[in-house]
Design a protein around this motif. Sequence first.
Motif, short mmCIF file in Angstrom:
data_model
loop_
_atom_site.label_atom_id
_atom_site.label_comp_id
_atom_site.label_asym_id
_atom_site.label_seq_id
_atom_site.Cartn_x
_atom_site.Cartn_y
_atom_site.Cartn_z
N TRP A 163 22.71 53.16 -39.23
CA TRP A 163 22.44 52.85 -40.63
C TRP A 163 23.71 52.99 -41.45
O TRP A 163 24.49 53.93 -41.27
N SER A 254 19.39 49.19 -47.14
CA SER A 254 19.20 50.09 -46.00
C SER A 254 18.62 51.43 -46.42
O SER A 254 17.90 52.06 -45.65
N ARG A 258 15.49 52.51 -44.25
CA ARG A 258 15.59 53.69 -43.38
C ARG A 258 14.46 54.68 -43.68
O ARG A 258 13.82 55.21 -42.75
#
Length: 489
Positions: A163, A254, A258
């Motif tokens: 990530w 992200s 995530r």
Amino acid sequence: MQDNSVRLIIAAAAVAGLLAIAQLTDRTGPAARDHEASAASITDTRVLPVAERATRSVVTIYAERAVSQPVMIMGDMAGRAAGDGVAPNSVQPREGWSWRSGSGFAVAPGGYVLTNNHVISEARRIEARLGNGRRVPAELIGTDPLTDLALLRIGAELEPLEWGDDSALRVGAPVLAIGSPLDFHLSVSSGVIGGFARAYDGADPVGYIQHDAALNPGNSGGPLIDAEGRVVGVNTAIPQEAFFNVGISLAIPSGIARQVAEALMERGQVDRGYLGVTVRALHGPLASAMGRESGEGVLIETVDPHSPASDAGVRAGQTLLAINGIELSTPRDLARALLVMREGETAGLSLHDGQARFRVEAVLVRRPDAGQRFVPRDLGYEPSARRGFGIQFAQDAQEGVVISSVAADSPAALAGLRDGDQVLAIGAHDLTDPREAQARLMLAQREVALRVLRSGDSAPRYIALTLDAGTSAHAPDHAAFADASGGPF
């Protein structure tokens, strides 16, 4: 003699000048070659290995979903979808089930793959195609329709992608998009970041990353990676006005992806706080009819009677100006504010009831319907300058009053109102008497806002009627979404 000396000096100066110019313009000299070698090394030793390495963690997702019309069978999916011997790219005039493709990428050991919810929604079977062409079954672990993300577990072990930090991105930063557009297995496109916090519609809570790496149908769910090969977004959409790539692509940041992936992995769902309201953007004629400032707050259309909002004294017809100090202008603003709030947290609500501003607090409960899809609703009407609003009322409704007739070509008719629709309120005033309703229409100057339960709808909505010719209820500003409605939140 002196003249010859002057000539020699001038000639020497000219030669020196030409040599200097030659050195500046020589693109094949050592400095230029070093620069070109450096540029080539960036391409060869950085970008290419990054793309190759990341591609090994990406898969094509196939979802078998019901269809009710002839479908195009694409390429090597023909045999699987329609039996052996069917020519690739053939049209099969049948009803039943069809395979549709998307993309996904590994986010954790054990075969966990993240994709978009719309890629696999309502699928009876899901499969993943690996980089070597092998197909493996995929199990649905959980979905989060609010952010359009879903987590799968496939029958293969892939190296998870790392990530990245989307908040560290800058406009112009290079990115790569990996996926399977139009079922072209594991394709790579490149581009740069074009912007942040972009909206897809008036209620979607996600602030998308904009980039210009080409996205087409089938890219959905694939990763957007930075120059280091880290995932900074999940490619999800192109503008609603387009069907194929137009140079504007949208990716879920992200940071959001995530959090959702980790929650789905732990619990199979994402638990969010629930307030219990549906709201509409307050712009143009609707804002004027309600006596509010255009764009200041969102209009509360419905309140769940057993919700935190109801317990806090929130009522339909009030304007929700802010939540926890975050000012609101569209349903999307409210959805974004609640996106990170959980059950048990306290929401401070700033409201306006048509007379004064006030503040209440509501303790959020667990969202009862995690699968609620937030979509904008477009009323699709054009106002009219004809005399009167064109409505007559009767007392046939258990709640409010019922529309007994709608004049042809009137503002009411152009707004789509029909005989039998219930009008629960005019402005913030609840109705019980047809005579009161008619009187309030007569008192209205140019605009009026009706809270209507239309035939076939499960919940009421506010509709603005205007007598002004040429006034439009549809703002051309893509980001304003003047007619957007969303919820429940």
